[in-house]
Design a protein around this motif. Structure first.
Motif, PDB file in Angstrom:
ATOM      1  N   ARG A  17      26.163  79.150  13.529  1.00  0.00           N
ATOM      2  CA  ARG A  17      25.847  79.693  14.855  1.00  0.00           C
ATOM      3  C   ARG A  17      24.936  78.789  15.671  1.00  0.00           C
ATOM      4  O   ARG A  17      24.770  78.989  16.869  1.00  0.00           O
ATOM      5  CB  ARG A  17      25.167  81.056  14.726  1.00  0.00           C
ATOM      6  CG  ARG A  17      26.099  82.206  14.462  1.00  0.00           C
ATOM      7  CD  ARG A  17      25.431  83.553  14.684  1.00  0.00           C
ATOM      8  NE  ARG A  17      24.104  83.687  14.120  1.00  0.00           N
ATOM      9  CZ  ARG A  17      23.821  84.116  12.893  1.00  0.00           C
ATOM     10  NH1 ARG A  17      24.798  84.448  12.076  1.00  0.00           N
ATOM     11  NH2 ARG A  17      22.587  84.218  12.483  1.00  0.00           N
ATOM     12  N   ASN A  18      24.317  77.819  15.042  1.00  0.00           N
ATOM     13  CA  ASN A  18      23.365  76.953  15.730  1.00  0.00           C
ATOM     14  C   ASN A  18      23.940  75.548  15.890  1.00  0.00           C
ATOM     15  O   ASN A  18      24.953  75.219  15.285  1.00  0.00           O
ATOM     16  CB  ASN A  18      22.037  76.932  14.966  1.00  0.00           C
ATOM     17  CG  ASN A  18      21.312  78.253  15.092  1.00  0.00           C
ATOM     18  OD1 ASN A  18      20.717  78.530  16.111  1.00  0.00           O
ATOM     19  ND2 ASN A  18      21.411  79.098  14.070  1.00  0.00           N
ATOM     20  N   SER A  19      23.271  74.728  16.709  1.00  0.00           N
ATOM     21  CA  SER A  19      23.788  73.378  16.939  1.00  0.00           C
ATOM     22  C   SER A  19      22.703  72.306  16.982  1.00  0.00           C
ATOM     23  O   SER A  19      23.001  71.137  17.191  1.00  0.00           O
ATOM     24  CB  SER A  19      24.575  73.338  18.249  1.00  0.00           C
ATOM     25  OG  SER A  19      23.714  73.638  19.339  1.00  0.00           O
ATOM     26  N   MET A  20      21.440  72.678  16.790  1.00  0.00           N
ATOM     27  CA  MET A  20      20.339  71.715  16.771  1.00  0.00           C
ATOM     28  C   MET A  20      19.545  71.905  15.481  1.00  0.00           C
ATOM     29  O   MET A  20      19.360  73.036  15.024  1.00  0.00           O
ATOM     30  CB  MET A  20      19.405  71.920  17.965  1.00  0.00           C
ATOM     31  CG  MET A  20      20.041  71.659  19.323  1.00  0.00           C
ATOM     32  SD  MET A  20      20.544  69.958  19.605  1.00  0.00           S
ATOM     33  CE  MET A  20      18.970  69.126  19.684  1.00  0.00           C
ATOM     34  N   LEU A  21      19.084  70.786  14.932  1.00  0.00           N
ATOM     35  CA  LEU A  21      18.271  70.846  13.721  1.00  0.00           C
ATOM     36  C   LEU A  21      17.283  69.698  13.720  1.00  0.00           C
ATOM     37  O   LEU A  21      17.372  68.779  14.523  1.00  0.00           O
ATOM     38  CB  LEU A  21      19.149  70.814  12.461  1.00  0.00           C
ATOM     39  CG  LEU A  21      20.094  69.637  12.218  1.00  0.00           C
ATOM     40  CD1 LEU A  21      19.393  68.346  11.819  1.00  0.00           C
ATOM     41  CD2 LEU A  21      21.098  70.007  11.135  1.00  0.00           C
ATOM     42  N   VAL A  22      16.349  69.773  12.790  1.00  0.00           N
ATOM     43  CA  VAL A  22      15.441  68.655  12.540  1.00  0.00           C
ATOM     44  C   VAL A  22      15.870  68.039  11.219  1.00  0.00           C
ATOM     45  O   VAL A  22      15.954  68.725  10.196  1.00  0.00           O
ATOM     46  CB  VAL A  22      13.970  69.116  12.473  1.00  0.00           C
ATOM     47  CG1 VAL A  22      13.065  67.947  12.100  1.00  0.00           C
ATOM     48  CG2 VAL A  22      13.535  69.719  13.803  1.00  0.00           C
ATOM     49  N   LEU A  70      16.101  71.380   8.973  1.00  0.00           N
ATOM     50  CA  LEU A  70      15.510  72.643   9.404  1.00  0.00           C
ATOM     51  C   LEU A  70      16.247  73.141  10.635  1.00  0.00           C
ATOM     52  O   LEU A  70      16.339  72.438  11.642  1.00  0.00           O
ATOM     53  CB  LEU A  70      14.029  72.484   9.737  1.00  0.00           C
ATOM     54  CG  LEU A  70      13.357  73.747  10.284  1.00  0.00           C
ATOM     55  CD1 LEU A  70      13.304  74.836   9.226  1.00  0.00           C
ATOM     56  CD2 LEU A  70      11.971  73.434  10.813  1.00  0.00           C
ATOM     57  N   VAL A  71      16.778  74.358  10.521  1.00  0.00           N
ATOM     58  CA  VAL A  71      17.459  75.038  11.626  1.00  0.00           C
ATOM     59  C   VAL A  71      16.705  76.343  11.855  1.00  0.00           C
ATOM     60  O   VAL A  71      16.385  77.046  10.900  1.00  0.00           O
ATOM     61  CB  VAL A  71      18.932  75.355  11.264  1.00  0.00           C
ATOM     62  CG1 VAL A  71      19.640  76.042  12.412  1.00  0.00           C
ATOM     63  CG2 VAL A  71      19.669  74.095  10.831  1.00  0.00           C
ATOM     64  N   ALA A  87      14.515  81.017   9.920  1.00  0.00           N
ATOM     65  CA  ALA A  87      14.532  79.571   9.705  1.00  0.00           C
ATOM     66  C   ALA A  87      15.270  79.272   8.414  1.00  0.00           C
ATOM     67  O   ALA A  87      15.075  79.942   7.400  1.00  0.00           O
ATOM     68  CB  ALA A  87      13.112  79.019   9.640  1.00  0.00           C
ATOM     69  N   LEU A  88      16.124  78.261   8.474  1.00  0.00           N
ATOM     70  CA  LEU A  88      16.910  77.839   7.313  1.00  0.00           C
ATOM     71  C   LEU A  88      16.553  76.390   6.999  1.00  0.00           C
ATOM     72  O   LEU A  88      16.705  75.517   7.847  1.00  0.00           O
ATOM     73  CB  LEU A  88      18.408  77.954   7.614  1.00  0.00           C
ATOM     74  CG  LEU A  88      19.360  77.495   6.519  1.00  0.00           C
ATOM     75  CD1 LEU A  88      19.252  78.390   5.289  1.00  0.00           C
ATOM     76  CD2 LEU A  88      20.789  77.473   7.037  1.00  0.00           C
ATOM     77  N   THR A  89      16.054  76.170   5.794  1.00  0.00           N
ATOM     78  CA  THR A  89      15.822  74.821   5.299  1.00  0.00           C
ATOM     79  C   THR A  89      16.968  74.476   4.365  1.00  0.00           C
ATOM     80  O   THR A  89      17.273  75.230   3.440  1.00  0.00           O
ATOM     81  CB  THR A  89      14.482  74.710   4.556  1.00  0.00           C
ATOM     82  OG1 THR A  89      13.424  75.051   5.456  1.00  0.00           O
ATOM     83  CG2 THR A  89      14.254  73.299   4.027  1.00  0.00           C
TER      84      THR A  89
END
Length: 151
Positions: A17-22, A70-71, A87-89
């Motif tokens: 569902r997300n599109s940016m992460l570290v 990290l998302v 938060a998902l690592t």
């Protein structure tokens, strides 16, 4: 379906569902982080990003393939709803894409999922960062935690 399988599916859904992460890599000087656009495979077992091969992150990945991603979903929640931030690592390892057919399929996936970055990183000096996922650590608010371990 077991509770563990349900939780892993929740992690994969969150990732999709997300599109940016570290992206966190390791340089000889220490940790190095980069904000990245990404997409992932349908099963969530691989995460794809694009980068120039002359970048610090690419050099770091070649030296030490283990990474952390990290998302999170903090957008719009920081001011009034911090307790609901998820938060998902993701722990995993960088694996180069060497097969041209596989590279083409991944590039098509990236272009479809994240069309703003694909043209910027489509030249011969760029390549796919593929991370094979080894574990998930999912935080649902400050107290609910799930760790998948190796899968």
């Amino acid at each position: 379906m077991t509770e563990r399988e349900q939780k892993i599916n929740e992690c994969v859904d969150f990732l999709r569902r997300n599109s940016m992460l570290v992206l966190a890599t390791l340089s000889p000087e220490g940790p190095y982080t980069s904000l990245m656009g990404y997409c992932c495979s349908a099963d969530g077992r691989e995460v794809y990003m694009l980068s120039r091969r002359e970048s610090n992150k690419w050099s770091n990945l070649k030296q030490t393939p283990q990474v952390s991603l990290l998302v999170d979903d903090r957008d719009g929640k920081l001011e009034h709803d911090r307790g609901s931030i998820k938060a998902l690592t993701v722990a995993g390892s960088f694996v180069e894409v060497s097969d041209p057919e596989e590279e083409k399929k991944i590039m098509e996936l990236i272009a479809g999922e994240n069309p703003a970055i694909a043209p910027v990183f489509s030249g011969p000096e760029c390549s796919i960062i593929r991370v094979k996922v080894s574990s998930f650590l999912f935080l649902n608010g400050p107290e609910e935690v799930f760790f998948s371990g190796q899968f």
